[in-house]
Design a protein around this motif. Structure first.
Motif, PDB file in Angstrom:
ATOM      1  N   UNK A  59      14.934  16.876 -76.892  1.00  0.00           N
ATOM      2  CA  UNK A  59      15.418  15.937 -75.866  1.00  0.00           C
ATOM      3  C   UNK A  59      14.288  15.086 -75.303  1.00  0.00           C
ATOM      4  N   UNK A  60      13.079  15.268 -75.845  1.00  0.00           N
ATOM      5  CA  UNK A  60      11.943  14.511 -75.347  1.00  0.00           C
ATOM      6  C   UNK A  60      11.352  15.081 -74.069  1.00  0.00           C
ATOM      7  N   UNK A  61      11.719  16.310 -73.725  1.00  0.00           N
ATOM      8  CA  UNK A  61      11.203  16.957 -72.516  1.00  0.00           C
ATOM      9  C   UNK A  61       9.975  17.806 -72.858  1.00  0.00           C
ATOM     10  N   UNK A  62       9.130  18.025 -71.855  1.00  0.00           N
ATOM     11  CA  UNK A  62       7.903  18.800 -72.043  1.00  0.00           C
ATOM     12  C   UNK A  62       8.110  20.209 -71.498  1.00  0.00           C
ATOM     13  N   UNK A  63       7.700  21.198 -72.278  1.00  0.00           N
ATOM     14  CA  UNK A  63       7.798  22.586 -71.835  1.00  0.00           C
ATOM     15  C   UNK A  63       6.404  23.214 -71.876  1.00  0.00           C
ATOM     16  N   UNK A  64       5.976  23.730 -70.742  1.00  0.00           N
ATOM     17  CA  UNK A  64       4.700  24.429 -70.626  1.00  0.00           C
ATOM     18  C   UNK A  64       4.968  25.927 -70.539  1.00  0.00           C
ATOM     19  N   UNK A  65       4.293  26.699 -71.374  1.00  0.00           N
ATOM     20  CA  UNK A  65       4.387  28.158 -71.312  1.00  0.00           C
ATOM     21  C   UNK A  65       2.991  28.690 -71.071  1.00  0.00           C
ATOM     22  N   UNK A  66       2.836  29.473 -70.022  1.00  0.00           N
ATOM     23  CA  UNK A  66       1.516  29.976 -69.661  1.00  0.00           C
ATOM     24  C   UNK A  66       1.557  31.474 -69.436  1.00  0.00           C
ATOM     25  N   UNK A  67       0.550  32.164 -69.948  1.00  0.00           N
ATOM     26  CA  UNK A  67       0.426  33.607 -69.759  1.00  0.00           C
ATOM     27  C   UNK A  67      -0.822  33.875 -68.937  1.00  0.00           C
ATOM     28  N   UNK A  68      -0.663  34.623 -67.850  1.00  0.00           N
ATOM     29  CA  UNK A  68      -1.787  34.936 -66.984  1.00  0.00           C
ATOM     30  C   UNK A  68      -1.955  36.454 -66.924  1.00  0.00           C
TER      31      UNK A  68
END
Length: 306
Positions: free
Chosen positions: A85-94
């Motif tokens: 869909x042209x959307x940005x997804x950020x996945x972060x592991x802390x």
């Protein structure tokens, strides 16, 4: 003697099966395996479950956080992806505690928005951003293991949700602000203590202890059972991976011990001196200067002088 030999064989077989069902941690997989287009099914499944809608990743974008770095095992490991869909997804592991974590993910989302709109372009080009944080530390007080945040404009007197007019494909349409503003998901992995009954539960169970059930139907996990097997890696890769796990355990132990000793010493010798002692112990144990500065609040110059 035969019985002992038979028992040994049974034990060895059980251990072999156990090891065959050992799966790679998600932070390692997301850094090294799930960026390959052939493995997007795992990431698609994870995001579909987390966002509760079908997600298809078409491209992995580069960012500062998804580059290889010496301290990624201790701090964040992230992936920035573009969906269909042209959307940005950020996945972060802390993996370790960070006091200003919310401020940092806000900065990360803001940066992602500005990186993907060129000077002079209209605001309609701004992309929707989803931020998913997988946290292995206690970020605060709450009774759930997953929290979802969205922007809503709610009437002070009426309680209704405002819809705003916007243009899409040269047509004026009405949309909720939540469809435009970023969305945030915080997963408190260590707080999960349920029997996994839903796809969401199954994913959190895997994130917590590496369990993937043989009969899983959760999107992405069936593929993960094949792609993320520990013994699918070469012996060299397994060695590096095992060192990664050891480093995480040592780092968490060092930080935990330093905090405990610092509290004790801080009461006896004063707060400032106690913090300096924490920093000195961390430095002597091999913790890098930037990490010490983050956890103690001391400047790098002071830490180097200890």
């Amino acid at each position: 003697m035969k019985e002992k030999g038979s028992d040994l064989k049974i034990t060895e077989e059980m251990e072999r099966k156990k090891l065959q069902d050992r799966y790679i941690r998600f932070d390692w997989a997301i850094k090294r395996l799930l960026r390959q287009k052939a493995n997007f099914d795992v990431l698609d499944g994870f995001l579909t479950v987390m966002l509760n809608e079908e997600i298809r990743i078409v491209e992995i974008l580069e960012s500062e956080g998804n580059q290889e770095s010496a301290d990624d095992k201790f701090n964040r490991v992230d992936i920035k992806a573009l969906n269909s869909e042209g959307e940005i997804i950020l996945v972060e592991i802390q993996n370790t505690r960070e006091l200003h974590y919310l401020e940092r993910i806000l900065y990360g989302v803001t940066k992602a928005i500005t990186e993907h709109i060129s000077l002079g372009e209209g605001y309609e080009k701004i992309k929707k951003v989803y931020s998913i944080s997988i946290l292995y530390f206690d970020i605060g007080i709450g009774t759930d293991y997953i929290y979802h945040g969205q922007n809503h404009f709610v009437g002070v007197h009426t309680g209704d949700h405002l819809r705003v007019n916007t243009r899409e494909r040269d047509v004026i349409i009405s949309r909720l602000p939540a469809e435009i503003f970023p969305e945030y998901i915080l997963i408190r992995v260590n707080e999960f203590d349920k029997v996994a009954l839903t796809p969401l539960d199954e994913w959190i169970e895997y994130l917590k202890d590496g369990t993937i059930h043989p009969d899983t139907t959760a999107p992405g996990l069936k593929e993960a059972r094949e792609i993320l097997k520990y013994y699918s890696m070469s012996p060299e890769e397994r060695l590096v991976y095992d060192r990664h796990l050891d480093a995480i355990m040592i780092q968490n132990d060092v930080i935990g011990t330093a905090k405990l000793e610092g509290r004790i010493e801080g009461k006896a010798e004063g707060k400032v001196e106690g913090i300096r002692q924490i920093a000195s112990k961390m430095k002597n144990t091999g913790v890098d200067i930037a990490t010490i500065a983050k956890y103690t609040g001391l400047s790098e110059e002071i830490i180097l002088s200890l």
